[in-house]
Design a protein around this motif. Sequence first.
Motif, mmCIF file in Angstrom:
data_model
loop_
_atom_site.group_PDB
_atom_site.id
_atom_site.type_symbol
_atom_site.label_atom_id
_atom_site.label_comp_id
_atom_site.label_asym_id
_atom_site.label_seq_id
_atom_site.Cartn_x
_atom_site.Cartn_y
_atom_site.Cartn_z
ATOM 1 N N HIS A 150 -1.675 5.611 1.429
ATOM 2 C CA HIS A 150 -2.137 5.072 0.155
ATOM 3 C C HIS A 150 -0.966 4.624 -0.711
ATOM 4 O O HIS A 150 0.177 4.555 -0.257
ATOM 5 N N GLU A 151 -1.270 4.327 -1.975
ATOM 6 C CA GLU A 151 -0.314 3.761 -2.920
ATOM 7 C C GLU A 151 0.314 2.504 -2.312
ATOM 8 O O GLU A 151 -0.400 1.633 -1.835
ATOM 9 N N ASN A 152 1.633 2.389 -2.329
ATOM 10 C CA ASN A 152 2.293 1.202 -1.769
ATOM 11 C C ASN A 152 2.955 1.499 -0.419
ATOM 12 O O ASN A 152 3.879 0.806 -0.010
ATOM 13 N N ALA A 153 2.471 2.511 0.246
ATOM 14 C CA ALA A 153 3.080 2.921 1.513
ATOM 15 C C ALA A 153 2.967 1.831 2.572
ATOM 16 O O ALA A 153 2.007 1.063 2.603
ATOM 17 N N GLN A 154 3.964 1.789 3.449
ATOM 18 C CA GLN A 154 3.940 0.908 4.601
ATOM 19 C C GLN A 154 4.270 1.724 5.849
ATOM 20 O O GLN A 154 5.295 2.411 5.890
ATOM 21 N N VAL A 155 3.413 1.643 6.825
ATOM 22 C CA VAL A 155 3.628 2.340 8.089
ATOM 23 C C VAL A 155 3.655 1.275 9.173
ATOM 24 O O VAL A 155 2.671 0.546 9.362
ATOM 25 N N CYS A 156 4.776 1.186 9.877
ATOM 26 C CA CYS A 156 4.897 0.090 10.831
ATOM 27 C C CYS A 156 5.719 0.506 12.045
ATOM 28 O O CYS A 156 6.278 1.600 12.093
ATOM 29 N N GLY A 157 5.813 -0.400 13.005
ATOM 30 C CA GLY A 157 6.519 -0.094 14.239
ATOM 31 C C GLY A 157 5.662 0.784 15.126
ATOM 32 O O GLY A 157 4.452 0.892 14.964
#
Length: 265
Positions: A232-239
Amino acid sequence: METQEIITSTMFDFEDGNGAVPAHRHPNGGGWVADTAKVEDTAYVGPDALVYGQSKVKDQAKVFGEAIIKGEAEVFGNALVYGEAKVYNNAKVYGESEVYGNAEVYDRAKVCRDARVYGESWVYGESWVYGQAEVYGQAEVYGKARVYGQARVFDDGQVYDRAKVYGNARVFDEAVVFGEALVYGESDVFGYASVHGHAEVYEVGEVSDYSEITDHAKVYGRARISGYAVVHENAQVCGRIKVCDHAEVGDFSLEIDITDPAPDE
């Protein structure tokens, strides 16, 4: 000299609560058409199909099986409506699209281009399903949602509000995508997961098992979110990364180089 077929009206009960009304058999197919509806000679209405109200069937459209077109709905182009499907209110089905099975398209919804809506699915509100998208099973698309490209919404999946699902994305099981969320690329959302707010899931992102992606969060690359996790919020989960087991990712990023092996491989 050409002869023009004379259409003779009689009375027919469409079983819509209005009793018997003036109607006729359509010359191209033999289906019942209320005199208040407009069906062009080029359109086909099969012998067991019904067209009534102020609805319109035009061009080379075909309505057959036990399909029903009613209200102020329009079916045109080369569209097909068949099986026990229903198109009503102010809905429009056109292009090369198909609506069949027990599917229903209503309110001001649109199904067009090469889209398919079938099974027991519903498309309604002011939603659009177009491109080569498919909605089936018991899925629902409504509000002002858009499903397009080669996207699939099926099983009991739901897409609504102003959400968009496109590309080759899939929403299925009992997953929901709503708000102004975007799901696209080759991503999958399933297993009671939810994507909402202004969240985005794209590339080959996967969200499942009661997980939640919300606010302005982004899940992409080959990231996998599962097991009641929240991003949530402005989190980024990648790769190539996996977030699971009630984990929570807030206002920061998690990234593993996409060339690294996934944690569960």
